[in-house]
Scaffold this motif. Sequence first.
Motif, mmCIF file in Angstrom:
data_model
loop_
_atom_site.group_PDB
_atom_site.id
_atom_site.type_symbol
_atom_site.label_atom_id
_atom_site.label_comp_id
_atom_site.label_asym_id
_atom_site.label_seq_id
_atom_site.Cartn_x
_atom_site.Cartn_y
_atom_site.Cartn_z
ATOM 1 N N TYR A 27 0.814 -1.215 0.000
ATOM 2 C CA TYR A 27 0.000 0.000 0.000
ATOM 3 C C TYR A 27 0.848 1.266 0.000
ATOM 4 C CZ TYR A 27 -4.397 -2.429 0.181
ATOM 5 O OH TYR A 27 -5.478 -3.205 -0.153
ATOM 6 N N TRP A 28 1.978 1.225 0.653
ATOM 7 C CA TRP A 28 2.901 2.374 0.598
ATOM 8 C C TRP A 28 3.340 2.606 -0.853
ATOM 9 C CZ3 TRP A 28 5.476 5.671 4.111
ATOM 10 C CH2 TRP A 28 5.054 5.554 5.435
ATOM 11 N N MET A 29 3.720 1.528 -1.516
ATOM 12 C CA MET A 29 4.201 1.667 -2.892
ATOM 13 C C MET A 29 3.069 1.999 -3.850
ATOM 14 S SD MET A 29 7.316 1.653 -2.792
ATOM 15 C CE MET A 29 7.435 2.136 -1.092
ATOM 16 N N LEU A 30 1.870 1.531 -3.574
ATOM 17 C CA LEU A 30 0.726 1.871 -4.402
ATOM 18 C C LEU A 30 0.446 3.372 -4.331
ATOM 19 C CD1 LEU A 30 -1.441 0.721 -6.256
ATOM 20 C CD2 LEU A 30 -2.870 0.361 -4.232
ATOM 21 N N ALA A 31 0.676 3.950 -3.175
ATOM 22 C CA ALA A 31 0.493 5.403 -3.033
ATOM 23 C C ALA A 31 1.557 6.173 -3.807
ATOM 24 C CB ALA A 31 0.533 5.796 -1.563
ATOM 25 N N VAL A 32 2.754 5.617 -3.884
ATOM 26 C CA VAL A 32 3.853 6.287 -4.584
ATOM 27 C C VAL A 32 3.778 6.048 -6.090
ATOM 28 C CG1 VAL A 32 6.366 6.385 -4.831
ATOM 29 C CG2 VAL A 32 5.343 6.138 -2.562
ATOM 30 N N PHE A 33 3.540 4.804 -6.476
ATOM 31 C CA PHE A 33 3.494 4.404 -7.887
ATOM 32 C C PHE A 33 2.092 3.900 -8.220
ATOM 33 C CE2 PHE A 33 7.915 3.441 -6.522
ATOM 34 C CZ PHE A 33 8.587 4.311 -7.351
ATOM 35 N N SER A 34 1.133 4.793 -8.340
ATOM 36 C CA SER A 34 -0.259 4.385 -8.486
ATOM 37 C C SER A 34 -0.670 4.036 -9.915
ATOM 38 C CB SER A 34 -1.186 5.468 -7.937
ATOM 39 O OG SER A 34 -0.968 6.678 -8.632
ATOM 40 N N GLU A 35 0.011 4.557 -10.883
ATOM 41 C CA GLU A 35 -0.357 4.303 -12.276
ATOM 42 C C GLU A 35 -0.011 2.865 -12.676
ATOM 43 O OE1 GLU A 35 -1.931 6.548 -14.258
ATOM 44 O OE2 GLU A 35 -1.987 7.838 -12.499
ATOM 45 N N PRO A 36 -0.863 2.233 -13.497
ATOM 46 C CA PRO A 36 -0.626 0.837 -13.899
ATOM 47 C C PRO A 36 0.729 0.603 -14.555
ATOM 48 C CG PRO A 36 -2.832 1.508 -14.508
ATOM 49 C CD PRO A 36 -2.125 2.749 -14.026
ATOM 50 N N HIS A 37 1.224 1.563 -15.316
ATOM 51 C CA HIS A 37 2.500 1.354 -16.006
ATOM 52 C C HIS A 37 3.704 1.375 -15.058
ATOM 53 C CE1 HIS A 37 1.888 5.735 -16.161
ATOM 54 N NE2 HIS A 37 3.206 5.834 -16.125
ATOM 55 N N TYR A 38 3.473 1.667 -13.790
ATOM 56 C CA TYR A 38 4.542 1.618 -12.785
ATOM 57 C C TYR A 38 4.532 0.313 -11.991
ATOM 58 C CZ TYR A 38 5.231 6.617 -13.517
ATOM 59 O OH TYR A 38 5.492 7.852 -14.063
ATOM 60 N N SER A 39 3.873 -0.699 -12.493
ATOM 61 C CA SER A 39 3.738 -1.936 -11.721
ATOM 62 C C SER A 39 5.094 -2.582 -11.416
ATOM 63 C CB SER A 39 2.830 -2.933 -12.430
ATOM 64 O OG SER A 39 3.394 -3.357 -13.644
ATOM 65 N N ARG A 40 6.002 -2.527 -12.358
ATOM 66 C CA ARG A 40 7.323 -3.126 -12.112
ATOM 67 C C ARG A 40 8.057 -2.391 -10.998
ATOM 68 N NH1 ARG A 40 11.901 -4.028 -16.656
ATOM 69 N NH2 ARG A 40 12.234 -1.826 -16.268
ATOM 70 N N VAL A 43 6.479 -3.426 -7.700
ATOM 71 C CA VAL A 43 6.898 -4.762 -7.255
ATOM 72 C C VAL A 43 8.306 -4.714 -6.663
ATOM 73 C CG1 VAL A 43 7.515 -7.078 -8.060
ATOM 74 C CG2 VAL A 43 5.380 -6.035 -8.805
ATOM 75 N N MET A 44 9.222 -4.066 -7.352
ATOM 76 C CA MET A 44 10.601 -3.978 -6.858
ATOM 77 C C MET A 44 10.664 -3.267 -5.519
ATOM 78 S SD MET A 44 12.788 -2.995 -10.202
ATOM 79 C CE MET A 44 12.703 -3.959 -11.679
ATOM 80 N N ASN A 45 9.945 -2.186 -5.382
ATOM 81 C CA ASN A 45 9.991 -1.419 -4.145
ATOM 82 C C ASN A 45 9.275 -2.110 -2.997
ATOM 83 O OD1 ASN A 45 11.422 1.299 -4.349
ATOM 84 N ND2 ASN A 45 10.336 1.109 -6.306
ATOM 85 N N VAL A 46 8.259 -2.884 -3.294
ATOM 86 C CA VAL A 46 7.616 -3.688 -2.238
ATOM 87 C C VAL A 46 8.626 -4.697 -1.698
ATOM 88 C CG1 VAL A 46 5.867 -5.457 -1.783
ATOM 89 C CG2 VAL A 46 5.246 -3.379 -3.012
ATOM 90 N N LYS A 47 9.340 -5.344 -2.581
ATOM 91 C CA LYS A 47 10.355 -6.309 -2.144
ATOM 92 C C LYS A 47 11.420 -5.634 -1.287
ATOM 93 C CE LYS A 47 9.858 -9.476 -6.030
ATOM 94 N NZ LYS A 47 10.538 -10.100 -7.186
ATOM 95 N N LEU A 48 11.898 -4.491 -1.751
ATOM 96 C CA LEU A 48 12.920 -3.774 -0.990
ATOM 97 C C LEU A 48 12.380 -3.310 0.360
ATOM 98 C CD1 LEU A 48 14.539 -1.691 -3.850
ATOM 99 C CD2 LEU A 48 15.347 -3.829 -2.842
ATOM 100 N N GLY A 49 11.148 -2.849 0.376
ATOM 101 C CA GLY A 49 10.535 -2.420 1.630
ATOM 102 C C GLY A 49 10.373 -3.568 2.616
#
Length: 111
Positions: A27-40, A43-49
């Motif tokens: 959810y943190w990353m969804l707030a930062v990268f909300s657009e569909p084209h930022y899905s990659r 995903v990377m930032n969720v893993k790092l988080g």
Amino acid sequence: MQSRWWKDLALAKSLSFVRDRLVECYYWMLAVFSEPHYSRARVMNVKLGALTSIMDDIYDNYSTLEESRLLTDAIQRWEARAVDQLPDYMKDYYLKLINNFEEIKDELAPE
């Protein structure tokens, strides 16, 4: 995707003291990268988080000062053989940390 990665990581089993914060990281990353084209990137930032959250739990809630210093030294060296200096409970985490960064590097290399 992230849920499967988290289950495959299996660190919550070997490090029973860590918090399962995958959904929170998402959810943190969804707030930062909300657009569909930022899905990659998401995903990377969720893993790092999630990996950072585990590291935080190791440092703050479980390791001794000396063990924390060993982990810090290993991370600064950033090589798999540094795992030999770590306590047993940290070894799996450290190797998975390195492997995840290598996977991200490999994924980004073509660009």
